[in-house]
Design a protein around this motif. Structure first.
Motif, PDB file in Angstrom:
ATOM      1  N   MET A 169       0.843  -1.170   0.000  1.00 29.16           N
ATOM      2  CA  MET A 169       0.000   0.000   0.000  1.00 29.16           C
ATOM      3  C   MET A 169       0.894   1.241   0.000  1.00 29.16           C
ATOM      4  O   MET A 169       1.778   1.372   0.838  1.00 29.16           O
ATOM      5  CB  MET A 169      -0.890  -0.018   1.245  1.00 29.16           C
ATOM      6  CG  MET A 169      -1.765   1.188   1.376  1.00 29.16           C
ATOM      7  SD  MET A 169      -3.040   0.914   2.611  1.00 29.16           S
ATOM      8  CE  MET A 169      -2.553   2.110   3.826  1.00 29.16           C
ATOM      9  N   ASP A 170       0.667   2.132  -0.939  1.00 26.35           N
ATOM     10  CA  ASP A 170       1.435   3.363  -1.036  1.00 26.35           C
ATOM     11  C   ASP A 170       0.721   4.444  -0.256  1.00 26.35           C
ATOM     12  O   ASP A 170      -0.267   5.008  -0.712  1.00 26.35           O
ATOM     13  CB  ASP A 170       1.600   3.753  -2.504  1.00 26.35           C
ATOM     14  CG  ASP A 170       2.581   4.893  -2.681  1.00 26.35           C
ATOM     15  OD1 ASP A 170       3.445   5.061  -1.805  1.00 26.35           O
ATOM     16  OD2 ASP A 170       2.470   5.614  -3.687  1.00 26.35           O
ATOM     17  N   LEU A 171       1.209   4.718   0.939  1.00 33.56           N
ATOM     18  CA  LEU A 171       0.576   5.670   1.845  1.00 33.56           C
ATOM     19  C   LEU A 171       1.205   7.042   1.672  1.00 33.56           C
ATOM     20  O   LEU A 171       2.421   7.186   1.788  1.00 33.56           O
ATOM     21  CB  LEU A 171       0.746   5.191   3.293  1.00 33.56           C
ATOM     22  CG  LEU A 171       0.020   5.949   4.372  1.00 33.56           C
ATOM     23  CD1 LEU A 171      -1.493   5.827   4.179  1.00 33.56           C
ATOM     24  CD2 LEU A 171       0.383   5.386   5.731  1.00 33.56           C
ATOM     25  N   GLU A 172       0.386   8.044   1.389  1.00 30.20           N
ATOM     26  CA  GLU A 172       0.909   9.402   1.280  1.00 30.20           C
ATOM     27  C   GLU A 172       1.269   9.906   2.669  1.00 30.20           C
ATOM     28  O   GLU A 172       0.614   9.592   3.647  1.00 30.20           O
ATOM     29  CB  GLU A 172      -0.108  10.307   0.611  1.00 30.20           C
ATOM     30  CG  GLU A 172      -0.310   9.920  -0.837  1.00 30.20           C
ATOM     31  CD  GLU A 172      -0.901  11.045  -1.650  1.00 30.20           C
ATOM     32  OE1 GLU A 172      -0.661  12.219  -1.320  1.00 30.20           O
ATOM     33  OE2 GLU A 172      -1.585  10.733  -2.612  1.00 30.20           O
ATOM     34  N   LYS A 173       2.329  10.681   2.737  1.00 28.80           N
ATOM     35  CA  LYS A 173       2.847  11.162   4.018  1.00 28.80           C
ATOM     36  C   LYS A 173       2.507  12.638   4.222  1.00 28.80           C
ATOM     37  O   LYS A 173       2.283  13.372   3.266  1.00 28.80           O
ATOM     38  CB  LYS A 173       4.366  11.010   4.061  1.00 28.80           C
ATOM     39  CG  LYS A 173       4.869   9.635   3.677  1.00 28.80           C
ATOM     40  CD  LYS A 173       5.116   8.810   4.865  1.00 28.80           C
ATOM     41  CE  LYS A 173       5.775   7.508   4.431  1.00 28.80           C
ATOM     42  NZ  LYS A 173       5.562   6.449   5.306  1.00 28.80           N
ATOM     43  N   VAL A 174       2.498  13.041   5.482  1.00 28.78           N
ATOM     44  CA  VAL A 174       2.360  14.457   5.803  1.00 28.78           C
ATOM     45  C   VAL A 174       3.708  15.133   5.546  1.00 28.78           C
ATOM     46  O   VAL A 174       4.737  14.479   5.445  1.00 28.78           O
ATOM     47  CB  VAL A 174       1.932  14.682   7.268  1.00 28.78           C
ATOM     48  CG1 VAL A 174       0.562  14.120   7.532  1.00 28.78           C
ATOM     49  CG2 VAL A 174       2.946  14.121   8.236  1.00 28.78           C
ATOM     50  N   LEU A 178       2.533   5.608  10.422  1.00 23.46           N
ATOM     51  CA  LEU A 178       3.103   5.368   9.097  1.00 23.46           C
ATOM     52  C   LEU A 178       3.008   6.588   8.186  1.00 23.46           C
ATOM     53  O   LEU A 178       3.838   6.743   7.282  1.00 23.46           O
ATOM     54  CB  LEU A 178       2.418   4.176   8.426  1.00 23.46           C
ATOM     55  CG  LEU A 178       2.632   2.819   9.101  1.00 23.46           C
ATOM     56  CD1 LEU A 178       1.786   1.760   8.423  1.00 23.46           C
ATOM     57  CD2 LEU A 178       4.100   2.452   9.065  1.00 23.46           C
ATOM     58  N   PHE A 179       2.029   7.438   8.392  1.00 25.79           N
ATOM     59  CA  PHE A 179       1.867   8.586   7.495  1.00 25.79           C
ATOM     60  C   PHE A 179       2.805   9.748   7.834  1.00 25.79           C
ATOM     61  O   PHE A 179       2.836  10.753   7.135  1.00 25.79           O
ATOM     62  CB  PHE A 179       0.414   9.082   7.463  1.00 25.79           C
ATOM     63  CG  PHE A 179      -0.115   9.507   8.810  1.00 25.79           C
ATOM     64  CD1 PHE A 179       0.105  10.776   9.304  1.00 25.79           C
ATOM     65  CD2 PHE A 179      -0.867   8.623   9.580  1.00 25.79           C
ATOM     66  CE1 PHE A 179      -0.371  11.168  10.530  1.00 25.79           C
ATOM     67  CE2 PHE A 179      -1.360   9.005  10.803  1.00 25.79           C
ATOM     68  CZ  PHE A 179      -1.123  10.284  11.289  1.00 25.79           C
TER      69      PHE A 179
END
Length: 118
Positions: A1-6, A112-113
Protein backbone atom coordinates in the motif's frame (compact mmCIF):
# COMPACT_ATOMS: atom_id res chain seq x y z
CA UNK A 1 0.00 0.00 0.00
CA UNK A 2 1.44 3.36 -1.04
CA UNK A 3 0.58 5.67 1.84
CA UNK A 4 0.91 9.40 1.28
CA UNK A 5 2.85 11.16 4.02
CA UNK A 6 2.36 14.46 5.80
CA UNK A 7 4.93 17.20 5.32
CA UNK A 8 7.01 17.46 8.52
CA UNK A 9 7.84 20.95 9.73
CA UNK A 10 10.29 21.13 12.62
CA UNK A 11 9.63 24.09 14.88
CA UNK A 12 12.26 26.18 16.61
CA UNK A 13 10.97 25.65 20.15
CA UNK A 14 8.42 23.90 22.30
CA UNK A 15 6.82 27.30 22.95
CA UNK A 16 6.26 27.68 19.20
CA UNK A 17 4.44 24.34 19.11
CA UNK A 18 2.30 25.23 22.12
CA UNK A 19 1.43 28.64 20.64
CA UNK A 20 0.40 26.95 17.39
CA UNK A 21 -1.80 24.44 19.24
CA UNK A 22 -3.34 27.23 21.34
CA UNK A 23 -4.06 29.25 18.19
CA UNK A 24 -5.78 26.31 16.50
CA UNK A 25 -7.81 25.45 19.62
CA UNK A 26 -11.30 26.82 20.09
CA UNK A 27 -14.15 26.02 22.47
CA UNK A 28 -15.83 24.07 19.65
CA UNK A 29 -12.75 22.16 18.47
CA UNK A 30 -10.09 21.48 21.08
CA UNK A 31 -6.61 20.84 19.72
CA UNK A 32 -4.44 17.99 20.94
CA UNK A 33 -0.73 17.28 20.70
CA UNK A 34 0.54 13.87 19.59
CA UNK A 35 3.38 12.38 21.61
CA UNK A 36 5.53 9.39 20.63
CA UNK A 37 9.04 8.02 21.06
CA UNK A 38 11.26 8.06 17.98
CA UNK A 39 15.00 7.33 17.76
CA UNK A 40 15.74 7.97 21.44
CA UNK A 41 13.77 11.21 21.34
CA UNK A 42 10.30 12.25 22.36
CA UNK A 43 8.34 13.88 19.53
CA UNK A 44 5.51 16.31 20.27
CA UNK A 45 3.50 17.42 17.28
CA UNK A 46 0.31 18.83 15.83
CA UNK A 47 -1.39 17.67 12.66
CA UNK A 48 -2.76 20.44 10.50
CA UNK A 49 -3.84 21.29 7.01
CA UNK A 50 -2.01 23.97 5.06
CA UNK A 51 -4.58 26.17 3.35
CA UNK A 52 -4.55 28.75 0.60
CA UNK A 53 -1.25 27.92 -1.07
CA UNK A 54 -2.06 28.18 -4.75
CA UNK A 55 -3.02 24.74 -6.10
CA UNK A 56 -1.72 22.94 -3.00
CA UNK A 57 -4.83 23.63 -0.94
CA UNK A 58 -5.24 21.05 1.80
CA UNK A 59 -1.63 19.91 2.17
CA UNK A 60 -1.34 17.75 5.31
CA UNK A 61 1.30 19.11 7.69
CA UNK A 62 2.90 17.79 10.87
CA UNK A 63 4.38 20.58 13.00
CA UNK A 64 6.71 19.06 15.59
CA UNK A 65 9.38 19.57 18.19
CA UNK A 66 11.65 16.91 19.71
CA UNK A 67 12.79 16.57 23.30
CA UNK A 68 15.81 14.63 24.46
CA UNK A 69 17.09 13.18 27.75
CA UNK A 70 16.08 15.15 30.85
CA UNK A 71 13.48 17.25 29.00
CA UNK A 72 11.85 14.12 27.57
CA UNK A 73 11.82 12.46 31.01
CA UNK A 74 9.88 15.41 32.47
CA UNK A 75 7.17 15.06 29.80
CA UNK A 76 6.88 11.33 29.02
CA UNK A 77 4.33 10.51 31.74
CA UNK A 78 2.35 13.78 31.55
CA UNK A 79 -1.04 14.15 29.85
CA UNK A 80 -1.45 17.92 29.42
CA UNK A 81 0.49 21.02 28.47
CA UNK A 82 -0.83 23.98 30.45
CA UNK A 83 -0.29 27.47 29.05
CA UNK A 84 -0.95 30.71 30.87
CA UNK A 85 -1.36 33.50 28.38
CA UNK A 86 -0.30 36.41 30.57
CA UNK A 87 3.39 35.43 30.47
CA UNK A 88 3.41 32.49 28.01
CA UNK A 89 4.47 30.11 30.76
CA UNK A 90 4.03 26.44 29.94
CA UNK A 91 4.02 23.46 32.29
CA UNK A 92 3.30 19.77 32.00
CA UNK A 93 0.73 17.99 34.16
CA UNK A 94 -1.09 14.69 34.55
CA UNK A 95 -4.37 16.62 35.01
CA UNK A 96 -5.90 19.75 33.47
CA UNK A 97 -5.39 22.98 35.39
CA UNK A 98 -6.55 26.61 35.12
CA UNK A 99 -5.34 28.23 31.91
CA UNK A 100 -5.47 26.50 28.55
CA UNK A 101 -4.93 22.74 29.08
CA UNK A 102 -3.95 21.09 25.80
CA UNK A 103 -4.21 17.29 25.94
CA UNK A 104 -1.23 15.21 24.83
CA UNK A 105 -2.17 11.91 23.23
CA UNK A 106 0.52 9.24 23.57
CA UNK A 107 0.91 6.97 20.56
CA UNK A 108 2.50 3.53 20.79
CA UNK A 109 4.75 4.37 17.82
CA UNK A 110 5.30 6.85 15.01
CA UNK A 111 2.35 6.64 12.60
CA UNK A 112 3.10 5.37 9.10
CA UNK A 113 1.87 8.59 7.50
CA UNK A 114 4.62 10.60 9.25
CA UNK A 115 7.92 10.33 7.33
CA UNK A 116 11.37 10.02 8.88
CA UNK A 117 12.11 13.03 11.10
CA UNK A 118 15.32 14.94 11.90
Amino acid sequence: MDLEKVIPIKLNSLNDLVRLAATISSPQAMMYILKFKYRNKLVLGVLGVFRDYYKLYGLPMFYYYTLEKEDAEKVIDKNYIIITSDNEKIEFSKHPKPGLSIPMITLAEKPLFIPELD
